[in-house]
Design a protein around this motif. Structure first.
Motif, PDB file in Angstrom:
ATOM      1  N   ALA A 203       0.830  -1.202   0.000  1.00 23.41           N
ATOM      2  CA  ALA A 203       0.000   0.000   0.000  1.00 23.41           C
ATOM      3  C   ALA A 203       0.867   1.255   0.000  1.00 23.41           C
ATOM      4  O   ALA A 203       0.563   2.232  -0.696  1.00 23.41           O
ATOM      5  CB  ALA A 203      -0.939  -0.001   1.205  1.00 23.41           C
ATOM      6  N   GLN A 204       1.937   1.238   0.780  1.00 23.51           N
ATOM      7  CA  GLN A 204       2.826   2.396   0.810  1.00 23.51           C
ATOM      8  C   GLN A 204       3.496   2.603  -0.540  1.00 23.51           C
ATOM      9  O   GLN A 204       3.595   3.735  -1.032  1.00 23.51           O
ATOM     10  CB  GLN A 204       3.886   2.228   1.898  1.00 23.51           C
ATOM     11  CG  GLN A 204       4.795   3.442   2.049  1.00 23.51           C
ATOM     12  CD  GLN A 204       5.711   3.346   3.246  1.00 23.51           C
ATOM     13  OE1 GLN A 204       6.047   2.260   3.692  1.00 23.51           O
ATOM     14  NE2 GLN A 204       6.129   4.475   3.775  1.00 23.51           N
ATOM     15  N   GLN A 205       3.935   1.513  -1.162  1.00 24.35           N
ATOM     16  CA  GLN A 205       4.555   1.612  -2.482  1.00 24.35           C
ATOM     17  C   GLN A 205       3.562   2.142  -3.512  1.00 24.35           C
ATOM     18  O   GLN A 205       3.905   2.993  -4.347  1.00 24.35           O
ATOM     19  CB  GLN A 205       5.084   0.250  -2.912  1.00 24.35           C
ATOM     20  CG  GLN A 205       6.244  -0.264  -2.071  1.00 24.35           C
ATOM     21  CD  GLN A 205       6.512  -1.749  -2.285  1.00 24.35           C
ATOM     22  OE1 GLN A 205       5.830  -2.426  -3.075  1.00 24.35           O
ATOM     23  NE2 GLN A 205       7.516  -2.274  -1.587  1.00 24.35           N
ATOM     24  N   GLN A 206       2.334   1.648  -3.449  1.00 30.58           N
ATOM     25  CA  GLN A 206       1.320   2.083  -4.411  1.00 30.58           C
ATOM     26  C   GLN A 206       0.976   3.561  -4.237  1.00 30.58           C
ATOM     27  O   GLN A 206       0.828   4.301  -5.213  1.00 30.58           O
ATOM     28  CB  GLN A 206       0.073   1.209  -4.264  1.00 30.58           C
ATOM     29  CG  GLN A 206       0.290  -0.230  -4.714  1.00 30.58           C
ATOM     30  CD  GLN A 206      -0.789  -1.181  -4.226  1.00 30.58           C
ATOM     31  OE1 GLN A 206      -1.828  -0.754  -3.717  1.00 30.58           O
ATOM     32  NE2 GLN A 206      -0.555  -2.470  -4.371  1.00 30.58           N
ATOM     33  N   ALA A 207       0.852   3.987  -2.978  1.00 29.86           N
ATOM     34  CA  ALA A 207       0.533   5.395  -2.714  1.00 29.86           C
ATOM     35  C   ALA A 207       1.686   6.303  -3.142  1.00 29.86           C
ATOM     36  O   ALA A 207       1.461   7.373  -3.728  1.00 29.86           O
ATOM     37  CB  ALA A 207       0.230   5.589  -1.233  1.00 29.86           C
ATOM     38  N   TYR A 210       1.625   6.578  -6.861  1.00 25.09           N
ATOM     39  CA  TYR A 210       0.528   7.437  -7.320  1.00 25.09           C
ATOM     40  C   TYR A 210       0.852   8.906  -7.087  1.00 25.09           C
ATOM     41  O   TYR A 210       0.582   9.758  -7.950  1.00 25.09           O
ATOM     42  CB  TYR A 210      -0.752   7.056  -6.597  1.00 25.09           C
ATOM     43  CG  TYR A 210      -1.969   7.843  -7.040  1.00 25.09           C
ATOM     44  CD1 TYR A 210      -2.340   7.877  -8.381  1.00 25.09           C
ATOM     45  CD2 TYR A 210      -2.734   8.547  -6.113  1.00 25.09           C
ATOM     46  CE1 TYR A 210      -3.460   8.598  -8.789  1.00 25.09           C
ATOM     47  CE2 TYR A 210      -3.845   9.273  -6.523  1.00 25.09           C
ATOM     48  CZ  TYR A 210      -4.200   9.292  -7.853  1.00 25.09           C
ATOM     49  OH  TYR A 210      -5.296  10.013  -8.264  1.00 25.09           O
ATOM     50  N   ALA A 211       1.445   9.219  -5.953  1.00 25.79           N
ATOM     51  CA  ALA A 211       1.830  10.603  -5.667  1.00 25.79           C
ATOM     52  C   ALA A 211       2.853  11.098  -6.691  1.00 25.79           C
ATOM     53  O   ALA A 211       2.789  12.257  -7.137  1.00 25.79           O
ATOM     54  CB  ALA A 211       2.395  10.713  -4.257  1.00 25.79           C
ATOM     55  N   ALA A 212       3.787  10.237  -7.059  1.00 24.29           N
ATOM     56  CA  ALA A 212       4.785  10.609  -8.055  1.00 24.29           C
ATOM     57  C   ALA A 212       4.128  10.856  -9.410  1.00 24.29           C
ATOM     58  O   ALA A 212       4.509  11.787 -10.145  1.00 24.29           O
ATOM     59  CB  ALA A 212       5.844   9.520  -8.170  1.00 24.29           C
ATOM     60  N   HIS A 222      -0.565  19.643  -7.620  1.00 21.91           N
ATOM     61  CA  HIS A 222      -0.939  20.024  -6.262  1.00 21.91           C
ATOM     62  C   HIS A 222      -1.600  18.886  -5.482  1.00 21.91           C
ATOM     63  O   HIS A 222      -1.666  18.925  -4.254  1.00 21.91           O
ATOM     64  CB  HIS A 222      -1.902  21.216  -6.307  1.00 21.91           C
ATOM     65  CG  HIS A 222      -3.207  20.906  -6.968  1.00 21.91           C
ATOM     66  ND1 HIS A 222      -3.332  20.761  -8.350  1.00 21.91           N
ATOM     67  CD2 HIS A 222      -4.448  20.687  -6.448  1.00 21.91           C
ATOM     68  CE1 HIS A 222      -4.587  20.482  -8.649  1.00 21.91           C
ATOM     69  NE2 HIS A 222      -5.283  20.421  -7.529  1.00 21.91           N
ATOM     70  N   GLU A 223      -2.101  17.855  -6.194  1.00 22.67           N
ATOM     71  CA  GLU A 223      -2.780  16.750  -5.529  1.00 22.67           C
ATOM     72  C   GLU A 223      -1.805  15.781  -4.862  1.00 22.67           C
ATOM     73  O   GLU A 223      -2.192  15.006  -3.987  1.00 22.67           O
ATOM     74  CB  GLU A 223      -3.648  15.988  -6.526  1.00 22.67           C
ATOM     75  CG  GLU A 223      -4.764  16.813  -7.153  1.00 22.67           C
ATOM     76  CD  GLU A 223      -5.545  16.012  -8.177  1.00 22.67           C
ATOM     77  OE1 GLU A 223      -5.787  14.809  -7.924  1.00 22.67           O
ATOM     78  OE2 GLU A 223      -5.906  16.561  -9.231  1.00 22.67           O
TER      79      GLU A 223
END
Length: 241
Positions: A203-207, A210-212, A222-223
């Motif tokens: 989950a941390q890797q996926q988040a 996604y942020a990147a 900005h998201e």
């Protein structure tokens, strides 16, 4: 025996919106299935004490008027949900939640809102969560297309009647979890304790990924800062006075 052939408890919330810090539970369901026992289901309809936006009502079908007329006091509903899940955890049963950080974080904030002991304060480190969304993205990362519960049911050949109702979605999440384990040996061959831990890492890797992606997408940069990596829930941040 694999975890997926034992008893599982599915949990789903339909709410007034997507902000776990401010929105409220409207309907919820805790469903027990598998392990050679009959399916059991408990559902709740709450009066959230706020106006349910039309956009949310269009998704789950519960209007403000219906919630006020038929719903029970929100504090009572939240307390019963917390206790139902805590009982399952105490029995050693994994909790299946599609996109767990949403439902479990919202439940946590609702409990705190009404002065109810939060689930994590009751069960501590005993909580074991199965998140079909996290697992599916981890084992099949390059598959194209969306990964909502409806999409996963379609991909794994499962029926989903009355999508976006808490009882249907809670049961469907359990069925997707079972299908994932049947299809992917690395899931069914992993002990529950270890699977919970590895889902935190996934989950941390996926988040983070996604942020990147957001950070490099024109108009959405900005998201990226709002993407949270906590799993299976976002820890509560105490506000300074």
């Amino acid at each position: 025996m694999s975890w997926h052939t034992s008893r599982m408890v599915g949990f789903d919330i339909e709410s007034s919106g997507l902000d776990v810090e401010a929105d409220r539970i409207v309907t919820a369901c805790v469903v027990g299935c598998g392990g050679g026992e009959p399916v059991t289901s408990t559902t709740w309809l709450a009066d959230p004490g706020i106006t349910i936006p039309d956009e949310a009502a269009a998704v789950h079908g519960i209007t403000t008027e219906q919630a006020r007329a038929e719903g029970r006091p929100a504090a009572d509903v939240v307390e019963e949900i917390v206790h139902a899940i805590a009982e399952a955890v105490d029995a050693g049963t994994p909790i299946v939640v599609m996109n767990a950080p949403y439902d479990l974080t919202l439940l946590d904030r609702e409990a705190r809102r009404y002065g109810i002991t939060p689930l994590t304060d009751i069960v501590g480190d005993e909580l074991r969560v199965i998140d079909p969304r996290v697992m599916d993205k981890a084992v099949d990362p390059y598959r194209k297309g969306r990964r909502t519960l409806t999409d996963l049911c379609s991909y794994y050949g499962l029926r989903l009647d009355a999508a976006h109702t808490a009882d249907a979605d809670a049961l469907a999440a359990c069925r997707v979890a079972w299908s994932l384990a049947e299809k992917w040996p690395q899931l069914r061959g992993t002990a529950l304790d270890q699977l919970h831990t590895v889902q935190q890492q996934w989950a941390q890797q996926q988040a983070t990924s996604y942020a990147a992606y957001l950070a490099r997408t024109p108009g959405r940069e900005h998201e990226a800062a709002s993407v949270r990596t906590g799993w299976p829930f976002v820890p509560h941040q105490r506000r300074s006075a």
